[in-house]
Design an enzyme around this catalytic site. Sequence first.
Site, PDB file in Angstrom:
ATOM      1  N   GLY A  46       0.844  -1.195   0.000  1.00  5.49           N
ATOM      2  CA  GLY A  46       0.000   0.000   0.000  1.00  5.49           C
ATOM      3  C   GLY A  46       0.873   1.236   0.000  1.00  5.49           C
ATOM      4  N   GLN A  51       3.297   9.852   1.350  1.00  7.41           N
ATOM      5  CA  GLN A  51       4.576   9.127   1.365  1.00  7.41           C
ATOM      6  C   GLN A  51       5.455   9.478   0.167  1.00  7.41           C
ATOM      7  OE1 GLN A  51       2.577   5.154   2.368  1.00  7.41           O
ATOM      8  NE2 GLN A  51       4.525   4.997   3.451  1.00  7.41           N
ATOM      9  N   CYS A  97       6.080  -0.248   7.514  1.00 10.47           N
ATOM     10  CA  CYS A  97       5.751   0.968   6.766  1.00 10.47           C
ATOM     11  C   CYS A  97       6.954   1.379   5.942  1.00 10.47           C
ATOM     12  CB  CYS A  97       5.373   2.093   7.734  1.00 10.47           C
ATOM     13  SG  CYS A  97       4.880   3.614   6.899  1.00 10.47           S
ATOM     14  N   LEU A  98       6.709   1.696   4.681  1.00 15.61           N
ATOM     15  CA  LEU A  98       7.805   2.096   3.797  1.00 15.61           C
ATOM     16  C   LEU A  98       8.465   3.393   4.275  1.00 15.61           C
ATOM     17  CD1 LEU A  98       6.118   1.272   0.368  1.00 15.61           C
ATOM     18  CD2 LEU A  98       7.979   0.005   1.474  1.00 15.61           C
ATOM     19  N   HIS A 139      -4.293   1.475   7.916  1.00 18.51           N
ATOM     20  CA  HIS A 139      -2.910   2.003   7.958  1.00 18.51           C
ATOM     21  C   HIS A 139      -2.768   3.168   6.976  1.00 18.51           C
ATOM     22  CE1 HIS A 139       1.655   1.186   7.929  1.00 18.51           C
ATOM     23  NE2 HIS A 139       1.490   1.952   6.874  1.00 18.51           N
ATOM     24  N   GLU A 140      -3.340   3.013   5.767  1.00 20.10           N
ATOM     25  CA  GLU A 140      -3.190   4.056   4.737  1.00 20.10           C
ATOM     26  C   GLU A 140      -4.016   5.304   5.069  1.00 20.10           C
ATOM     27  OE1 GLU A 140      -0.790   3.585   2.986  1.00 20.10           O
ATOM     28  OE2 GLU A 140      -0.621   1.411   3.020  1.00 20.10           O
ATOM     29  N   HIS A 143      -2.264   7.424   7.421  1.00 23.23           N
ATOM     30  CA  HIS A 143      -1.260   8.294   6.784  1.00 23.23           C
ATOM     31  C   HIS A 143      -1.892   9.609   6.318  1.00 23.23           C
ATOM     32  CE1 HIS A 143       2.543   6.150   6.542  1.00 23.23           C
ATOM     33  NE2 HIS A 143       1.989   5.069   6.004  1.00 23.23           N
TER      34      HIS A 143
HETATM   35  O1  GNR Z   1       4.064  -2.619   2.503  1.00 22.94           O
HETATM   36  C1  GNR Z   1       3.430  -2.460   3.554  1.00 22.94           C
HETATM   37  N1  GNR Z   1       3.120  -3.551   4.305  1.00 22.94           N
HETATM   38  C2  GNR Z   1       2.264  -3.506   5.379  1.00 22.94           C
HETATM   39  C3  GNR Z   1       2.235  -4.590   6.244  1.00 22.94           C
HETATM   40  C4  GNR Z   1       1.386  -4.606   7.305  1.00 22.94           C
HETATM   41  C5  GNR Z   1       0.524  -3.550   7.517  1.00 22.94           C
HETATM   42  C6  GNR Z   1       0.540  -2.459   6.686  1.00 22.94           C
HETATM   43  C7  GNR Z   1       1.391  -2.439   5.614  1.00 22.94           C
HETATM   44  S1  GNR Z   1       1.402  -1.085   4.542  1.00 22.94           S
HETATM   45  C8  GNR Z   1       3.058  -1.113   4.016  1.00 22.94           C
HETATM   46  C9  GNR Z   1       3.322  -0.041   2.973  1.00 22.94           C
HETATM   47  C10 GNR Z   1       3.112   1.315   3.596  1.00 22.94           C
HETATM   48  O2  GNR Z   1       3.902   1.857   4.317  1.00 22.94           O
HETATM   49  N2  GNR Z   1       1.983   1.898   3.354  1.00 22.94           N
HETATM   50  O3  GNR Z   1       1.705   3.091   3.903  1.00 22.94           O
HETATM   51 NI    NI Z   2       2.863   3.145   5.763  1.00 23.24          NI
END
Ligand code: GNR
Ligand code: NI
Length: 175
Positions: A46, A51, A97-98, A139-140, A143
């Site tokens: 995601g 980001q 999270c990236l 999660h997104e 952000h």
């Molecule tokens: O790649 C991602 N893997 C992930 C694993 C568990 C819960 C959420 C994520 S999202 C993350 C990519 C990211 O940072 N998205 O904002």
């Molecule tokens: Ni993230």
Amino acid sequence: MALRDIIILPDKRLRVVSAPIEAVTPAIRRLADDMLETMYEAPGIGLAGIQVAEPLRIVTMDLARKEDEDSAPNPRVFINPEIVARSDELSVYEEGCLSIPEYYGEVERPARVRVRYLDLDGKPHEEDAEGLFATCIQHEIDHLDGVLFVDYLSKLKRDRVLKKFAKAAKRAAAE
Ligand code: GNR
Ligand code: NI
């Protein structure tokens, strides 16, 4: 399509509240394309606009590979996504999270959510999410509100990771 740079902690822009997208213009479609390419290359499942330093309410996602290595890609784009209902039942998932590379932590969130969003044609949709989809869309959307998964960890763990990234940035700047 073009790759964009992913911003990482301690970049303060990660704390910005992103603005709603007023109209799905060609520039927004280009951004969505770039985000998908950047997400696949990272690789991640995601990505939120902020980001790649675009403070707009847009999310890309592809859970296909994660759930089944041999499955065909399933790129998805959510414009102005919002959670309109949450289950009382919670589930725990080890998140990453990236923008916080190589750090993982267990987060408890509603197990199921109902998501409202626009597609790339500006058409509204509502969809029920569970499992990894529910975790990832929450999660997104976090952000988009300047919230990071480390905010749900204990203060001790959160402070430790924030400190680690602040230090790394200082070291990089001194080089
Ligand atoms: O790649 C991602 N893997 C992930 C694993 C568990 C819960 C959420 C994520 S999202 C993350 C990519 C990211 O940072 N998205 O904002
Ligand atoms: Ni993230």
